[in-house]
Design a protein around this motif. Structure first.
Motif, PDB file in Angstrom:
ATOM      1  N   TYR A 226       0.823  -1.204   0.000  1.00 41.28           N
ATOM      2  CA  TYR A 226       0.000   0.000   0.000  1.00 41.28           C
ATOM      3  C   TYR A 226       0.857   1.255   0.000  1.00 41.28           C
ATOM      4  CZ  TYR A 226       0.743   1.900   4.723  1.00 41.28           C
ATOM      5  OH  TYR A 226       1.281   2.504   5.831  1.00 41.28           O
ATOM      6  N   THR A 227       0.237   2.353  -0.445  1.00 42.33           N
ATOM      7  CA  THR A 227       0.758   3.696  -0.236  1.00 42.33           C
ATOM      8  C   THR A 227      -0.353   4.511   0.409  1.00 42.33           C
ATOM      9  OG1 THR A 227       0.097   4.375  -2.462  1.00 42.33           O
ATOM     10  CG2 THR A 227       2.367   3.641  -2.171  1.00 42.33           C
ATOM     11  N   PHE A 228       0.031   5.588   1.080  1.00 38.63           N
ATOM     12  CA  PHE A 228      -0.988   6.369   1.774  1.00 38.63           C
ATOM     13  C   PHE A 228      -0.879   7.849   1.429  1.00 38.63           C
ATOM     14  CE2 PHE A 228       2.607   7.019   4.553  1.00 38.63           C
ATOM     15  CZ  PHE A 228       2.423   8.275   5.126  1.00 38.63           C
ATOM     16  N   SER A 229      -2.010   8.515   1.583  1.00 42.71           N
ATOM     17  CA  SER A 229      -2.104   9.959   1.455  1.00 42.71           C
ATOM     18  C   SER A 229      -2.849  10.468   2.680  1.00 42.71           C
ATOM     19  CB  SER A 229      -2.844  10.323   0.161  1.00 42.71           C
ATOM     20  OG  SER A 229      -3.006  11.722   0.032  1.00 42.71           O
ATOM     21  N   VAL A 230      -2.758  11.753   2.928  1.00 42.39           N
ATOM     22  CA  VAL A 230      -3.408  12.342   4.103  1.00 42.39           C
ATOM     23  C   VAL A 230      -4.162  13.593   3.697  1.00 42.39           C
ATOM     24  CG1 VAL A 230      -3.046  13.451   6.350  1.00 42.39           C
ATOM     25  CG2 VAL A 230      -1.714  11.429   5.731  1.00 42.39           C
ATOM     26  N   LEU A 231      -5.396  13.695   4.192  1.00 40.92           N
ATOM     27  CA  LEU A 231      -6.122  14.958   4.146  1.00 40.92           C
ATOM     28  C   LEU A 231      -6.587  15.278   5.554  1.00 40.92           C
ATOM     29  CD1 LEU A 231      -9.539  15.118   4.376  1.00 40.92           C
ATOM     30  CD2 LEU A 231      -9.309  13.634   2.396  1.00 40.92           C
ATOM     31  N   ALA A 232      -6.521  16.555   5.885  1.00 42.15           N
ATOM     32  CA  ALA A 232      -7.040  17.033   7.160  1.00 42.15           C
ATOM     33  C   ALA A 232      -8.088  18.093   6.869  1.00 42.15           C
ATOM     34  CB  ALA A 232      -5.932  17.595   8.038  1.00 42.15           C
ATOM     35  N   ALA A 233      -9.297  17.868   7.347  1.00 40.21           N
ATOM     36  CA  ALA A 233     -10.368  18.838   7.146  1.00 40.21           C
ATOM     37  C   ALA A 233     -10.141  20.033   8.063  1.00 40.21           C
ATOM     38  CB  ALA A 233     -11.718  18.198   7.452  1.00 40.21           C
ATOM     39  N   GLY A 234     -10.208  21.236   7.479  1.00 41.74           N
ATOM     40  CA  GLY A 234     -10.101  22.433   8.293  1.00 41.74           C
ATOM     41  C   GLY A 234      -8.686  22.930   8.484  1.00 41.74           C
ATOM     42  N   ARG A 235      -8.456  23.570   9.634  1.00 43.26           N
ATOM     43  CA  ARG A 235      -7.250  24.374   9.842  1.00 43.26           C
ATOM     44  C   ARG A 235      -5.964  23.555   9.905  1.00 43.26           C
ATOM     45  NH1 ARG A 235      -5.939  24.429  15.357  1.00 43.26           N
ATOM     46  NH2 ARG A 235      -7.510  23.438  16.695  1.00 43.26           N
ATOM     47  N   GLN A 236      -6.052  22.246  10.126  1.00 49.07           N
ATOM     48  CA  GLN A 236      -4.848  21.421  10.184  1.00 49.07           C
ATOM     49  C   GLN A 236      -4.428  20.891   8.809  1.00 49.07           C
ATOM     50  OE1 GLN A 236      -2.946  21.143  12.768  1.00 49.07           O
ATOM     51  NE2 GLN A 236      -4.334  22.245  14.128  1.00 49.07           N
ATOM     52  N   GLN A 237      -5.075  21.379   7.748  1.00 48.61           N
ATOM     53  CA  GLN A 237      -4.838  20.844   6.403  1.00 48.61           C
ATOM     54  C   GLN A 237      -3.356  20.811   6.023  1.00 48.61           C
ATOM     55  OE1 GLN A 237      -5.702  23.381   2.916  1.00 48.61           O
ATOM     56  NE2 GLN A 237      -7.018  21.723   2.166  1.00 48.61           N
ATOM     57  N   MET A 238      -2.702  21.950   6.074  1.00 51.91           N
ATOM     58  CA  MET A 238      -1.317  22.029   5.619  1.00 51.91           C
ATOM     59  C   MET A 238      -0.361  21.353   6.594  1.00 51.91           C
ATOM     60  SD  MET A 238      -1.267  23.413   2.644  1.00 51.91           S
ATOM     61  CE  MET A 238      -2.509  24.215   1.604  1.00 51.91           C
ATOM     62  N   ALA A 239      -0.595  21.490   7.886  1.00 52.98           N
ATOM     63  CA  ALA A 239       0.300  20.895   8.881  1.00 52.98           C
ATOM     64  C   ALA A 239       0.321  19.375   8.762  1.00 52.98           C
ATOM     65  CB  ALA A 239      -0.119  21.309  10.284  1.00 52.98           C
ATOM     66  N   MET A 240      -0.853  18.754   8.616  1.00 56.16           N
ATOM     67  CA  MET A 240      -0.902  17.305   8.519  1.00 56.16           C
ATOM     68  C   MET A 240      -0.381  16.823   7.166  1.00 56.16           C
ATOM     69  SD  MET A 240      -1.849  16.512  11.515  1.00 56.16           S
ATOM     70  CE  MET A 240      -1.909  14.750  11.241  1.00 56.16           C
ATOM     71  N   ALA A 241      -0.609  17.620   6.118  1.00 56.53           N
ATOM     72  CA  ALA A 241      -0.052  17.263   4.816  1.00 56.53           C
ATOM     73  C   ALA A 241       1.471  17.299   4.854  1.00 56.53           C
ATOM     74  CB  ALA A 241      -0.588  18.208   3.745  1.00 56.53           C
ATOM     75  N   ALA A 242       2.017  18.305   5.520  1.00 53.03           N
ATOM     76  CA  ALA A 242       3.477  18.380   5.636  1.00 53.03           C
ATOM     77  C   ALA A 242       4.023  17.179   6.402  1.00 53.03           C
ATOM     78  CB  ALA A 242       3.875  19.680   6.328  1.00 53.03           C
ATOM     79  N   MET A 243       3.326  16.780   7.456  1.00 59.42           N
ATOM     80  CA  MET A 243       3.741  15.612   8.221  1.00 59.42           C
ATOM     81  C   MET A 243       3.695  14.359   7.355  1.00 59.42           C
ATOM     82  SD  MET A 243       2.228  14.224  11.853  1.00 59.42           S
ATOM     83  CE  MET A 243       2.786  12.633  12.528  1.00 59.42           C
ATOM     84  N   ALA A 244       2.626  14.215   6.568  1.00 63.04           N
ATOM     85  CA  ALA A 244       2.512  13.058   5.665  1.00 63.04           C
ATOM     86  C   ALA A 244       3.668  13.019   4.677  1.00 63.04           C
ATOM     87  CB  ALA A 244       1.182  13.113   4.919  1.00 63.04           C
ATOM     88  N   ALA A 245       4.004  14.187   4.120  1.00 52.94           N
ATOM     89  CA  ALA A 245       5.099  14.242   3.156  1.00 52.94           C
ATOM     90  C   ALA A 245       6.413  13.837   3.808  1.00 52.94           C
ATOM     91  CB  ALA A 245       5.209  15.649   2.575  1.00 52.94           C
ATOM     92  N   GLY A 248       6.859  10.109   4.061  1.00 47.51           N
ATOM     93  CA  GLY A 248       6.944   9.356   2.815  1.00 47.51           C
ATOM     94  C   GLY A 248       5.609   9.138   2.142  1.00 47.51           C
ATOM     95  N   GLY A 249       4.546   9.789   2.644  1.00 42.28           N
ATOM     96  CA  GLY A 249       3.227   9.627   2.059  1.00 42.28           C
ATOM     97  C   GLY A 249       2.917  10.668   1.004  1.00 42.28           C
ATOM     98  N   HIS A 250       1.687  10.631   0.527  1.00 40.81           N
ATOM     99  CA  HIS A 250       1.183  11.584  -0.449  1.00 40.81           C
ATOM    100  C   HIS A 250       0.248  12.555   0.267  1.00 40.81           C
ATOM    101  CE1 HIS A 250       3.018   8.969  -3.415  1.00 40.81           C
ATOM    102  NE2 HIS A 250       2.364   7.936  -2.880  1.00 40.81           N
ATOM    103  N   VAL A 251      -0.246  13.559  -0.454  1.00 39.59           N
ATOM    104  CA  VAL A 251      -1.018  14.619   0.193  1.00 39.59           C
ATOM    105  C   VAL A 251      -2.248  14.985  -0.623  1.00 39.59           C
ATOM    106  CG1 VAL A 251       0.996  15.586   1.361  1.00 39.59           C
ATOM    107  CG2 VAL A 251       0.365  16.451  -0.902  1.00 39.59           C
ATOM    108  N   ARG A 252      -3.261  15.491   0.100  1.00 42.74           N
ATOM    109  CA  ARG A 252      -4.447  16.024  -0.565  1.00 42.74           C
ATOM    110  C   ARG A 252      -4.806  17.375   0.038  1.00 42.74           C
ATOM    111  NH1 ARG A 252     -10.540  13.283  -0.932  1.00 42.74           N
ATOM    112  NH2 ARG A 252     -11.517  15.070   0.070  1.00 42.74           N
ATOM    113  N   VAL A 253      -5.113  18.322  -0.836  1.00 44.37           N
ATOM    114  CA  VAL A 253      -5.620  19.623  -0.437  1.00 44.37           C
ATOM    115  C   VAL A 253      -6.862  19.906  -1.273  1.00 44.37           C
ATOM    116  CG1 VAL A 253      -3.383  20.528   0.311  1.00 44.37           C
ATOM    117  CG2 VAL A 253      -4.084  20.805  -2.083  1.00 44.37           C
ATOM    118  N   GLY A 254      -7.439  21.100  -1.128  1.00 44.59           N
ATOM    119  CA  GLY A 254      -8.594  21.477  -1.932  1.00 44.59           C
ATOM    120  C   GLY A 254      -9.695  22.102  -1.102  1.00 44.59           C
ATOM    121  N   LEU A 255     -10.578  22.825  -1.788  1.00 46.72           N
ATOM    122  CA  LEU A 255     -11.645  23.545  -1.110  1.00 46.72           C
ATOM    123  C   LEU A 255     -12.712  22.615  -0.548  1.00 46.72           C
ATOM    124  CD1 LEU A 255     -12.094  26.686  -3.417  1.00 46.72           C
ATOM    125  CD2 LEU A 255     -10.643  26.387  -1.411  1.00 46.72           C
TER     126      LEU A 255
END
Length: 308
Positions: A226-245, A248-255
């Protein structure tokens, strides 16, 4: 670390038009923002449909066709259609668009759960449409239904019969065990792409220790398949994406996931969020995957095999 896949969830079914003038709701708006997000670096575009007149989440195939052909003509990014739609829809309604479009990829929520949106009511009183406030307020009694039977049907209809692969959306640890159950039943093959969904009231909170636990559990259950990606709803979006990166994981952002670009400042587009997370992950030493590279990593059937 392998190249990092950036996914962008363009509009979703959670936020309402009154919350941001930048939330795309019409076909042309969704298509424009999707193409711009791809140009900014998103290899995967996660797409929902909306009623172009009211902005209400839609399951109508005609509303999907209001943007899908334009997106395909404008970018080679991977189209990942929702099978979750909105928690207010039946499973048959949620599948109307994907069954028609036969995309390369679909999302698949791995369980039934509370989906509480009412905290977003805040102090707002100026609603653009009469459906918005009741929709949010009624979510204190809202259950998103995805039973094992529902999951098996989506795997069959979209996967076995139409060749789509899946973004398995896991909102809590138990969803990983449900995913393992379907692997053991022989209904899911590697490579497995897991999206850890964090910060939705009803699922796991967007906290670093929870992400660590989710990954440790997935490592135990799926090993190197498996591989994983992370999305965080709301204000932790970028912080959790940075942690995922960094993990070694992938990231999701968006409105769909967050309407803001920084504290108190609305994002003006999906592309703005993609640009920000791209700068973060590249600063961490990760190289962003192109759509063809992401296709190869995820084992997708290819853009020529879709039906839109």
């Amino acid at each position: 670390m392998s190249k990092i896949i950036i996914s962008c969830a363009i509009t979703g079914s959670i936020h309402t038009p009154s919350m941001s003038p930048h939330l795309p709701v019409t076909g042309p708006q969704i298509a424009e923002q999707a193409i711009d997000a791809a140009e900014a670096g998103a290899a995967i575009l996660h797409l929902h449909a909306r009623d172009p007149q009211t902005g209400k989440p839609s399951s109508e195939a005609r509303d999907f066709m209001g943007f899908l052909p334009v997106v395909k003509a404008g970018t080679d990014a991977i189209v990942n259609l929702t099978t979750g739609g909105s928690a207010t829809m039946t499973i048959e309604q949620r599948l109307a668009g994907p069954l028609m479009a036969e995309p390369e990829m679909c999302s698949l929520n791995m369980g039934t759960m509370n989906f509480a949106l009412y905290p977003m009511l805040g102090k707002r009183t100026d609603w653009l449409h009469d459906w918005e406030e009741p929709f949010l307020r009624a979510s204190d009694d809202l259950v998103f239904k995805n039973t094992p039977r529902d999951i098996a049907n989506v795997l069959r209809l979209m996967g076995q019969e139409r060749g789509a692969r899946f973004e398995f959306e896991c909102y809590d640890v138990g969803h990983l065990y449900m995913l393992r159950h379907f692997v053991d039943r022989g209904l899911i093959d590697a490579p497995i792409f897991i999206q850890f969904v964090m910060g939705v009231l009803g699922g796991i909170a967007a906290e670093p220790e929870h992400l660590t636990h989710l990954k440790k559990t997935a490592d135990t259950l799926f090993g190197a398949t498996y591989t994983f990606s992370v999305l965080a709803a709301g204000r932790q979006q970028m912080a959790m994406a940075a942690m995922a990166a960094g993990m070694g994981g992938h990231v999701r952002v968006g409105l769909e996931d967050n309407l803001y670009i920084s504290r108190g400042q609305l994002a003006v587009s999906n592309a703005q969020q993609v640009e920000k997370i791209r700068s973060i992950v590249e600063a961490l030493g990760r190289e962003v995957a192109t759509p063809p590279e992401a296709r190869a990593m995820l084992g997708l059937k290819g853009l020529a095999a879709v039906a839109f």
